[in-house]
Design a protein around this motif. Structure first.
Motif, PDB file in Angstrom:
ATOM      1  N   ARG A 115       0.820  -1.214   0.000  1.00  0.00           N
ATOM      2  CA  ARG A 115       0.000   0.000   0.000  1.00  0.00           C
ATOM      3  C   ARG A 115       0.854   1.263   0.000  1.00  0.00           C
ATOM      4  N   ILE A 116       2.133   1.105   0.364  1.00  0.00           N
ATOM      5  CA  ILE A 116       3.047   2.242   0.428  1.00  0.00           C
ATOM      6  C   ILE A 116       4.336   1.885  -0.309  1.00  0.00           C
ATOM      7  N   ALA A 117       4.895   2.842  -1.035  1.00  0.00           N
ATOM      8  CA  ALA A 117       6.152   2.633  -1.751  1.00  0.00           C
ATOM      9  C   ALA A 117       7.077   3.827  -1.520  1.00  0.00           C
ATOM     10  N   HIS A 165      13.843  11.967  -0.594  1.00  0.00           N
ATOM     11  CA  HIS A 165      13.037  10.756  -0.511  1.00  0.00           C
ATOM     12  C   HIS A 165      11.643  11.089   0.007  1.00  0.00           C
ATOM     13  N   THR A 166      10.647  10.373  -0.476  1.00  0.00           N
ATOM     14  CA  THR A 166       9.302  10.468   0.066  1.00  0.00           C
ATOM     15  C   THR A 166       8.627   9.106  -0.044  1.00  0.00           C
ATOM     16  N   ARG A 167       7.542   8.945   0.685  1.00  0.00           N
ATOM     17  CA  ARG A 167       6.742   7.732   0.616  1.00  0.00           C
ATOM     18  C   ARG A 167       5.447   8.060  -0.118  1.00  0.00           C
ATOM     19  N   GLN A 168       4.976   7.114  -0.916  1.00  0.00           N
ATOM     20  CA  GLN A 168       3.803   7.319  -1.748  1.00  0.00           C
ATOM     21  C   GLN A 168       2.736   6.261  -1.473  1.00  0.00           C
ATOM     22  N   LYS A 169       1.510   6.732  -1.311  1.00  0.00           N
ATOM     23  CA  LYS A 169       0.368   5.805  -1.253  1.00  0.00           C
ATOM     24  C   LYS A 169       0.162   5.227  -2.647  1.00  0.00           C
ATOM     25  N   LEU A 170      -0.008   3.905  -2.732  1.00  0.00           N
ATOM     26  CA  LEU A 170      -0.182   3.247  -4.027  1.00  0.00           C
ATOM     27  C   LEU A 170      -1.656   3.078  -4.378  1.00  0.00           C
ATOM     28  N   TRP A 171      -1.964   3.338  -5.639  1.00  0.00           N
ATOM     29  CA  TRP A 171      -3.303   3.127  -6.171  1.00  0.00           C
ATOM     30  C   TRP A 171      -3.201   2.094  -7.289  1.00  0.00           C
ATOM     31  N   THR A 172      -4.164   1.200  -7.375  1.00  0.00           N
ATOM     32  CA  THR A 172      -4.205   0.279  -8.504  1.00  0.00           C
ATOM     33  C   THR A 172      -4.663   1.053  -9.741  1.00  0.00           C
ATOM     34  N   HIS A 173      -4.522   0.418 -10.902  1.00  0.00           N
ATOM     35  CA  HIS A 173      -4.970   1.073 -12.135  1.00  0.00           C
ATOM     36  C   HIS A 173      -6.472   1.344 -12.087  1.00  0.00           C
ATOM     37  N   GLY A 219      12.587   5.439  -9.866  1.00  0.00           N
ATOM     38  CA  GLY A 219      11.932   4.195  -9.510  1.00  0.00           C
ATOM     39  C   GLY A 219      11.099   4.289  -8.246  1.00  0.00           C
ATOM     40  N   LEU A 220       9.922   3.684  -8.283  1.00  0.00           N
ATOM     41  CA  LEU A 220       9.045   3.540  -7.129  1.00  0.00           C
ATOM     42  C   LEU A 220       9.245   2.127  -6.593  1.00  0.00           C
ATOM     43  N   LEU A 221       9.644   2.014  -5.314  1.00  0.00           N
ATOM     44  CA  LEU A 221      10.058   0.723  -4.778  1.00  0.00           C
ATOM     45  C   LEU A 221       9.247   0.303  -3.562  1.00  0.00           C
ATOM     46  N   ILE A 222       9.075  -1.008  -3.423  1.00  0.00           N
ATOM     47  CA  ILE A 222       8.507  -1.588  -2.214  1.00  0.00           C
ATOM     48  C   ILE A 222       9.544  -2.546  -1.634  1.00  0.00           C
ATOM     49  N   GLY A 223       9.463  -2.779  -0.320  1.00  0.00           N
ATOM     50  CA  GLY A 223      10.381  -3.729   0.305  1.00  0.00           C
ATOM     51  C   GLY A 223      11.840  -3.411   0.093  1.00  0.00           C
ATOM     52  N   ASP A 224      12.208  -2.142   0.076  1.00  0.00           N
ATOM     53  CA  ASP A 224      13.590  -1.667  -0.068  1.00  0.00           C
ATOM     54  C   ASP A 224      14.126  -1.693  -1.492  1.00  0.00           C
ATOM     55  N   ASN A 225      13.847  -2.744  -2.260  1.00  0.00           N
ATOM     56  CA  ASN A 225      14.522  -2.842  -3.562  1.00  0.00           C
ATOM     57  C   ASN A 225      13.700  -3.450  -4.688  1.00  0.00           C
ATOM     58  N   ILE A 247      11.254  -2.974  -7.599  1.00  0.00           N
ATOM     59  CA  ILE A 247      10.765  -1.849  -8.394  1.00  0.00           C
ATOM     60  C   ILE A 247       9.371  -2.154  -8.944  1.00  0.00           C
ATOM     61  N   VAL A 248       8.425  -1.222  -8.702  1.00  0.00           N
ATOM     62  CA  VAL A 248       7.055  -1.409  -9.168  1.00  0.00           C
ATOM     63  C   VAL A 248       6.595  -0.282 -10.080  1.00  0.00           C
ATOM     64  N   GLY A 249       7.329   0.844 -10.120  1.00  0.00           N
ATOM     65  CA  GLY A 249       6.880   1.956 -10.940  1.00  0.00           C
ATOM     66  C   GLY A 249       8.003   2.872 -11.374  1.00  0.00           C
ATOM     67  N   LEU A 250       7.718   3.693 -12.396  1.00  0.00           N
ATOM     68  CA  LEU A 250       8.612   4.737 -12.887  1.00  0.00           C
ATOM     69  C   LEU A 250       7.817   6.033 -12.990  1.00  0.00           C
ATOM     70  N   VAL A 251       8.353   7.122 -12.477  1.00  0.00           N
ATOM     71  CA  VAL A 251       7.654   8.403 -12.580  1.00  0.00           C
ATOM     72  C   VAL A 251       7.424   8.750 -14.050  1.00  0.00           C
ATOM     73  N   SER A 252       6.152   9.004 -14.412  1.00  0.00           N
ATOM     74  CA  SER A 252       5.817   9.289 -15.802  1.00  0.00           C
ATOM     75  C   SER A 252       5.285  10.711 -15.984  1.00  0.00           C
ATOM     76  N   TYR A 253       4.071  11.000 -15.452  1.00  0.00           N
ATOM     77  CA  TYR A 253       3.505  12.329 -15.656  1.00  0.00           C
ATOM     78  C   TYR A 253       2.447  12.617 -14.601  1.00  0.00           C
TER      79      TYR A 253
END
Length: 253
Positions: free
Chosen positions: A141-143, A164-172, A207-213, A215-221
């Protein structure tokens, strides 16, 4: 052309639309690169002008970095800096080649992912490490997001130090309820209202990361007509097969 209201998260010399928006506003400074040893800072030289752009990226292996496709639009040369929270003190490597996704669509912002190959391999260690790429990562839920650049979007002040910051994750599906037109292969991170910490100019490709390493996302727009703090990320696991195939081809080229 990109529709008015959408801002890419790159940074040039304060250009208006196009290559713009992408560093961390708010957040905390990173004291040691050992917290984020996978990050690489990209400096990109435009092909038809003297402009320089900056992006973030993540280390996939000793030769390959993963970033956003729009970072390499109309680019002549690029370098990557690794191993230091100060982007000006990292070890600089020349980018020998890159591959944007073949279906990268600048109008609808689909398939915003690219790989770049370094001229010489990285030396991995405590300050330079690889991210973990998974086709089916654990639910989270957080990355975590780390990047360099704009810290205030009003005056576009920036910093050479990693933040660094933490981001709440949203599904598509959750993202679609707010944005309605987010393309397949994307997820959202942050807050729908203009609050909290978020990516801004210069974080594109970070890169947007969970569990330290992992990778689940890339900043796009961002769709600024909806929110400045809700960021659309390229869904990295969605492109697992493309990354695997393309990285092997680039590594052997």
């Amino acid at each position: 052309m990109i529709a008015v209201g959408l801002l890419f998260l790159i940074c040039s010399f304060k250009s208006i639309l196009g290559k713009e928006e992408g560093f961390i506003v708010g957040g905390d400074f990173v004291k040691s690169i050992k917290k984020f040893p996978h990050v690489a800072f990209l400096t990109l030289q435009a092909a038809d002008s003297q402009d320089e752009f900056i992006c973030g990226s993540s280390i996939l292996n000793q030769l390959i970095l993963v970033t956003a496709a729009h970072c390499f639009d109309n680019i002549a040369t690029a370098t990557a800096s690794v191993g230091n929270v100060d982007r000006e003190k990292g070890k600089v490597h020349r980018v020998a080649s890159w591959q944007q996704h073949e279906k990268w669509d600048t109008v609808n912002i689909n398939h915003d992912i690219a790989l770049c190959r370094l001229q010489k391999p990285l030396t991995l260690g405590h300050t330079v490490k690889r991210v973990v790429l998974m086709k089916r990562p654990p639910k989270a839920r957080i990355a975590d997001l780390a990047g360099w650049g704009v810290t205030n979007e009003e005056d576009y002040s920036d910093t050479v130090m990693l933040k660094h910051t933490r981001q709440k994750l949203w599904t598509h599906a959750q993202c679609q309820r707010i944005l309605h037109n987010s393309p397949r292969g994307t997820i959202c991170g942050g807050e729908s209202s203009a609050k909290g910490d978020f990516a801004s100019s210069g974080d594109s490709g970070s890169g947007l990361l969970i569990g330290d390493n992992i990778i689940v996302g890339l900043v796009s727009y961002k769709d600024t007509s909806v929110s400045r703090s809700l960021v659309i990320y390229t869904d990295v696991p969605y492109f697992y097969d493309w990354i695997s195939h393309t990285s092997k081809r680039l590594s052997c080229s």
